[in-house]
Design an enzyme around this catalytic site. Sequence first.
Site, PDB file in Angstrom:
ATOM      1  CB  THR A 101      -1.562  25.390   3.333  1.00 13.31           C
ATOM      2  OG1 THR A 101      -1.745  23.911   3.792  1.00 13.31           O
ATOM      3  CG2 THR A 101       0.194  25.482   3.134  1.00 13.31           C
ATOM      4  CG  ASP A 102      -7.731  26.563   2.750  1.00  6.61           C
ATOM      5  OD1 ASP A 102      -8.410  25.683   3.567  1.00  6.61           O
ATOM      6  OD2 ASP A 102      -8.541  27.409   2.416  1.00  6.61           O
ATOM      7  CB  ALA A 103      -7.800  21.866   1.800  1.00  7.02           C
ATOM      8  CG  LEU A 104      -1.582  22.404   0.212  1.00  8.25           C
ATOM      9  CD1 LEU A 104      -0.395  21.847   0.519  1.00  8.25           C
ATOM     10  CD2 LEU A 104      -1.570  23.690  -0.447  1.00  8.25           C
TER      11      LEU A 104
END
Length: 84
Positions: free
Chosen positions: A7-10
Amino acid sequence: FKGVVVTDALNMKAISDNFGQEEAVVMAIKAGVDIALMPAQVTSLETEKNLARVFKALLTAVKKGDIPMEQIDQSVERILQLKI
């Protein structure tokens, strides 16, 4: 696709405004993510507890069967293969 899904930053505002930290990570893993980046805001020893809550939520989802253990095992295999 047979690679590792990251993921990208959650903890981005779009996610944090609409989902809790725990819910966002569980949803991401259920959707097939192998590595959830920045799943909780950790800026001090006090906020380190946020990460523990996310881990506990993920563990609970696995124990309840919401996330199959086989899925976790497959993610681990993909991550280890990438490291090798």
